[in-house]
Design an enzyme around this catalytic site. Structure first.
Site, PDB file in Angstrom:
ATOM      1  N   HIS A  74       0.844  -1.202   0.000  1.00  0.00           N
ATOM      2  CA  HIS A  74       0.000   0.000   0.000  1.00  0.00           C
ATOM      3  C   HIS A  74       0.877   1.248   0.000  1.00  0.00           C
ATOM      4  CE1 HIS A  74      -3.917  -1.933   1.760  1.00  0.00           C
ATOM      5  NE2 HIS A  74      -3.470  -2.540   0.676  1.00  0.00           N
ATOM      6  N   TYR A 204      -8.879   5.176   7.894  1.00  0.00           N
ATOM      7  CA  TYR A 204      -8.964   5.560   9.313  1.00  0.00           C
ATOM      8  C   TYR A 204     -10.047   6.631   9.398  1.00  0.00           C
ATOM      9  CZ  TYR A 204      -4.524   3.209  10.350  1.00  0.00           C
ATOM     10  OH  TYR A 204      -3.533   2.278  10.531  1.00  0.00           O
ATOM     11  N   PRO A 295      -3.280   0.191  19.073  1.00  0.00           N
ATOM     12  CA  PRO A 295      -3.045  -0.272  17.695  1.00  0.00           C
ATOM     13  C   PRO A 295      -3.252   0.773  16.596  1.00  0.00           C
ATOM     14  CG  PRO A 295      -5.080  -1.215  18.567  1.00  0.00           C
ATOM     15  CD  PRO A 295      -4.439  -0.470  19.692  1.00  0.00           C
ATOM     16  N   LYS A 299       1.888  -0.103  15.146  1.00  0.00           N
ATOM     17  CA  LYS A 299       3.314  -0.142  15.490  1.00  0.00           C
ATOM     18  C   LYS A 299       3.772  -1.368  16.281  1.00  0.00           C
ATOM     19  CE  LYS A 299       4.625   3.496  13.483  1.00  0.00           C
ATOM     20  NZ  LYS A 299       4.889   3.056  12.129  1.00  0.00           N
ATOM     21  N   TYR A 387       4.423   6.692  10.089  1.00  0.00           N
ATOM     22  CA  TYR A 387       3.603   5.513   9.786  1.00  0.00           C
ATOM     23  C   TYR A 387       4.420   4.464   9.026  1.00  0.00           C
ATOM     24  CZ  TYR A 387      -0.711   2.966   8.709  1.00  0.00           C
ATOM     25  OH  TYR A 387      -1.705   2.009   8.623  1.00  0.00           O
TER      26      TYR A 387
END
Ligand code: RFL
Ligand code: PHB
Length: 397
Positions: A74, A204, A295, A299, A387
């Site tokens: 991704h 998200y 979560p 990570k 990220y």
């Protein structure tokens, strides 16, 4: 029965298994002990998102074949809020870096297969695990094997890779450890659904009724999460209620959330936790045994794998080459990255979850931050850089 190994490893999660594999590549032998069965370890639903550093490390460890074939790469994520969905482009913002969807269950299967094929000492369904003599140069790992025989293994070092509820961290003297901890007033209800993902990349979503995340496992299986109250009972969430809440939070004109059979569901509490230092004498902690993150930043697994890359180097120097330096630096090296990830995970969590108080000031601050992230290249770069993985340790086999 008294035996001898170079490194005793407690726990056959991703951290313990990968450590055993990396040490073997350096010619160092280990014994891994695990309280659960192999089938249980291979089926436990957990993480799914790998930083590029994790992917590179698994390849270097010789377990990248299936990951390369089946992993879904991704190049970004979507942030959804105020009825809009905006894309954050990691390739553009983080120097071409990407992330990969490949389930933790599959990493564990690949590692167990590799270790087993190499004839490694990997004991499932042990009980009575004990660690002793960590202040000496010959610590001892004791356990009772599945067949009931008691074992005592003399080691040069012991790696505590036994997760948050393991015995390794409590085996360190309490006065030697400093603990930082935060509990969050919400939890995640996660489902695995037998339906193709309704999105090409993760969504998200901040909604006034709570956070939701659309992730995936394969082109046929979706993974979705909903913010629920801390202490919520899974029995209060029949399948139709879960789908109705997911539909409400993800709703966007012209887009459809596809539904399918729910294959698994569970609720996970959320906490931040860091225990320092990550080493006492000849006992070294790695992964969830030393630190937990909520979560939202994806990570936990990545931190566990990165710890192990540093630890494999430190143990190689210590037990093979007789050099103390890398082992002495282990904790500080890891904690730098751990605190970066702890901050990032707290920040993502605080920005996207609705506090039970429903504080309108908090809501405006979150929405302002989300608008800033999706309009400022500098702000988006901060998210992308963290990220996709910041401060990755170097690993060379
Ligand atoms: P694990 O996986 O908990 O493994 C520890 C192992 O030790 C065993 N054990 C013992 N063995 C022998 N003797 C004893 N006394 C023992 N006590 C315990 C346990 O049975 C177990 O097999 O720790 P490890 O290896 O440090 O790995 C950490 C990761 O599992 C964890 O950080 C991630 O799953 C967190 N996480 C995520 N991380 C990510 O990087 N990306 C994600 O997308 C992501 N999503 C998640 C997550 C965790 C979740 N849950 C359920 C906590 C999503 C969820 C829902
Ligand atoms: C997952 O796919 O399980 C997942 C992905 C991203 C997260 C957390 C979990 O932030």
């Amino acid at each position: 029965m008294t035996e001898r190994t170079q490194v005793g490893i407690v726990g056959a999660g991703p951290a313990g298994l990968l450590l055993s594999q990396l040490l073997a590549l350096r010619g160092i032998d280990s014994v891994v002990v695990e309280i659960r069965s192999r089938a249980y370890c291979e089926a436990r639903q957990r993480a799914g998102l790998l930083e590029s550093g994790s992917v590179d490390l698994l390849r270097a460890a010789g377990v990248g074949k299936r990951l390369d074939r089946e992993g879904l790469e991704h190049g970004g994520i979507y942030l959804q809020f105020s009825g809009e969905r905006r894309h954050i482009d990691f390739r553009d913002l983080a120097g071409g870096r990407t992330v990969t969807i490949y389930a933790q269950t599959e990493i564990v299967k690949d590692l167990i297969e590799a270790r087993t094929a190499a004839g490694a000492a990997l004991e499932f369904e042990v009980s009575g695990t004990e660690i002793d003599g960590i202040d000496t140069r010959r610590p001892v790992l004791r356990y009772t094997a599945a067949d009931g025989t008691r074992h005592e293994v003399a080691c040069d070092a012991i790696a505590g890779c036994d997760g948050f509820h393991g015995i390794s961290r409590p085996a360190m003297p309490a006065r030697a450890l400093t603990v930082h901890e935060r509990a969050y007033p919400y939890a995640w209800l996660g489902i695995l659904a037998g339906v193709p993902p309704s999105t090409d990349e993760l969504i998200y979503c901040r909604h006034d009724t709570g956070f939701a995340l659309h992730s995936m496992r394969t082109p046929q299986v979706s993974r979705l999460y909903l913010q629920v109250d801390a202490g919520e009972n899974i029995a209060a969430w029949p399948d139709d209620r879960i789908w109705a809440e997911l539909q409400r939070r993800f709703a966007l004109p012209g887009w459809e959330l596809k539904e399918g059979p729910i294959l698994e569901k569970s609720i996970t509490p959320m906490r931040s936790f860091v225990a320092a230092p990550m080493r006492h004498g000849r006992l070294f902690l790695a992964g969830d045994a030393a630190h937990i993150v909520p979560p939202t930043g994806a990570k936990g697994l990545n931190l566990a794998l990165a710890d192990v890359a540093v630890l494999a180097d430190a143990l190689t120097a210590l037990v093979r080459d007789g050099r103390d330096g890398p082992a002495d630096a282990y904790s500080a090296t890891c904690l730098d990255r751990v605190w970066r990830a702890t901050h990032f995970s707290w920040w993502m969590t605080s920005m996207l979850h609705v506090p039970p108080s429903g504080d309108p000031m908090e809501a405006q601050l979150q929405l302002s931050q989300l608008r800033y992230l999706t309009t400022s290249r500098a702000a988006a770069t901060t998210l992308a850089e963290n990220y996709t993985g910041y401060l990755w340790p170097r690993w060379s086999s």
